[in-house]
Scaffold this active site. Structure first.
Site, PDB file in Angstrom:
ATOM      1  N   GLU A   1      79.602 -14.385  21.421  1.00  0.00           N
ATOM      2  CA  GLU A   1      78.058 -13.714  21.451  1.00  0.00           C
ATOM      3  C   GLU A   1      77.082 -14.335  22.278  1.00  0.00           C
ATOM      4  O   GLU A   1      76.026 -14.146  22.673  1.00  0.00           O
ATOM      5  CB  GLU A   1      77.421 -14.157  20.142  1.00  0.00           C
ATOM      6  CG  GLU A   1      77.149 -15.543  19.783  1.00  0.00           C
ATOM      7  CD  GLU A   1      76.026 -15.353  18.841  1.00  0.00           C
ATOM      8  OE1 GLU A   1      75.309 -14.472  18.476  1.00  0.00           O
ATOM      9  OE2 GLU A   1      75.280 -16.625  18.655  1.00  0.00           O
TER      10      GLU A   1
ATOM     11  N   HIS B   1      73.198 -13.034  18.378  1.00  0.00           N
ATOM     12  CA  HIS B   1      72.808 -12.628  19.770  1.00  0.00           C
ATOM     13  C   HIS B   1      73.606 -11.480  20.395  1.00  0.00           C
ATOM     14  O   HIS B   1      73.597 -11.029  21.428  1.00  0.00           O
ATOM     15  CB  HIS B   1      72.985 -13.993  20.949  1.00  0.00           C
ATOM     16  CG  HIS B   1      72.197 -15.008  20.808  1.00  0.00           C
ATOM     17  ND1 HIS B   1      70.920 -14.846  21.055  1.00  0.00           N
ATOM     18  CD2 HIS B   1      72.220 -16.219  20.519  1.00  0.00           C
ATOM     19  CE1 HIS B   1      70.149 -16.004  21.077  1.00  0.00           C
ATOM     20  NE2 HIS B   1      71.030 -16.738  20.536  1.00  0.00           N
TER      21      HIS B   1
ATOM     22  N   HIS C   1      78.141 -20.536  15.601  1.00  0.00           N
ATOM     23  CA  HIS C   1      76.791 -20.854  15.837  1.00  0.00           C
ATOM     24  C   HIS C   1      76.143 -22.164  16.123  1.00  0.00           C
ATOM     25  O   HIS C   1      75.301 -22.004  17.237  1.00  0.00           O
ATOM     26  CB  HIS C   1      75.689 -20.160  14.719  1.00  0.00           C
ATOM     27  CG  HIS C   1      74.424 -20.065  14.973  1.00  0.00           C
ATOM     28  ND1 HIS C   1      73.985 -19.499  16.039  1.00  0.00           N
ATOM     29  CD2 HIS C   1      73.246 -20.947  14.520  1.00  0.00           C
ATOM     30  CE1 HIS C   1      72.638 -19.416  16.120  1.00  0.00           C
ATOM     31  NE2 HIS C   1      72.293 -20.467  15.035  1.00  0.00           N
TER      32      HIS C   1
END
Length: 267
Positions: free
Chosen positions: A39, A69, A179
């Site tokens: 991402e 994202h 993340h």
């Protein structure tokens, strides 16, 4: 059966490290299936494009997961609807392009499920991730609907990731967090047989602030002379996990943290 999962690919450094090393690493470690979170792979450090996805697939990636994202490069909205190997978090508010879960064919008629989830704490608003996970497990069963299950939990806080790991224990092969871009030193097999690591780390330049230019990031914290975040472009490091799976049970035999690159080393 051996699965490699690589954490968030960030910018040109992360993409270059994947292109340069992945095929060789697949051969070296005898990897059967590769999943990456893509991402942040765009040169801007947010989102990804069709071209990047195709580059990843061409160098050995089987499935690409994403997170908050996923829509930052708008072109991906059309591509995700036609590309079965690209996932977005299942608990995004519906309707949304693409899907958050897929089942994929392996050798010897085996099947692997890949589930993409996103946390609720300090993240973009999405459907309750625990309710989504519970509904998923009510209708999808290990060794009935698939032989193996990998869960990418894209979340901000460690407690939420810990909780989802234990919730899936015995019902998934691997639960791994993404993340936060920093690999955690807690790779282990949980009591019920599920491999777990709180965060896989990132694939990118670690001489940075979670992949982004460090001087600009510091200035942003000081609220002075800063621009929009942009990635560092030094040599990238690959980070993730490698899991050996039991074909009979679908659970994990073992899990090892995986690091290859310039700034971080396996201890």
């Amino acid at each position: 059966m051996r699965i490699m999962f690589l954490g968030d690919v960030v910018g040109v450094s992360g993409c270059s490290a994947i292109m340069k090393n992945l095929k060789k690493e697949i051969e070296t470690y005898k990897i059967d299936f590769v999943i990456i979170n893509g991402e942040n792979a765009d040169k801007s450090g947010v989102g990804l494009t069709e071209e990047i996805c195709k580059d990843f697939f061409n160098c050995g990636v089987n499935i690409i997961t994403t997170g908050n994202h996923v829509w930052d490069q708008k072109e991906i909205m059309k591509f995700i609807d036609k590309e079965n190997r690209l996932l977005r978090p299942k608990n995004l508010f519906e309707p949304a392009p693409g899907k958050g879960f897929g089942i994929y064919e392996l050798k010897n008629d085996l099947k692997i499920g890949v589930l993409n989830l996103m946390g609720n704490v300090f993240m973009k608003k999405s459907e309750d991730v625990f309710e989504t996970a519970e509904k998923f497990l009510n209708t999808n069963k290990l060794k009935e609907d698939y032989d193996f299950l990998v869960v990418d939990f894209h979340g901000e806080i460690t407690s939420e990731k810990n909780a989802i790991g234990h919730f899936f224990d015995g019902k998934a092969t691997l639960v791994v967090g993404t993340h936060t871009h920093i690999p955690t030193n807690d790779a282990r097999v949980l009591d019920g047989g599920t491999a777990y690591q709180t965060d896989a780390g990132m694939c990118g330049d670690y001489n940075s602030v979670i992949g982004m230019n460090k001087e600009n990031s510091i200035n942003r914290f000081f609220k002075k002379n800063s621009t929009k975040h942009y990635p560092e472009v030094g040599e990238g490091t690959l980070c993730g996990v490698i899991v050996d799976c039991d074909i009979e049970t679908g659970l994990a035999k073992n899990i090892k943290s995986y690091i290859l690159g310039a700034n971080l080393k396996n201890i």
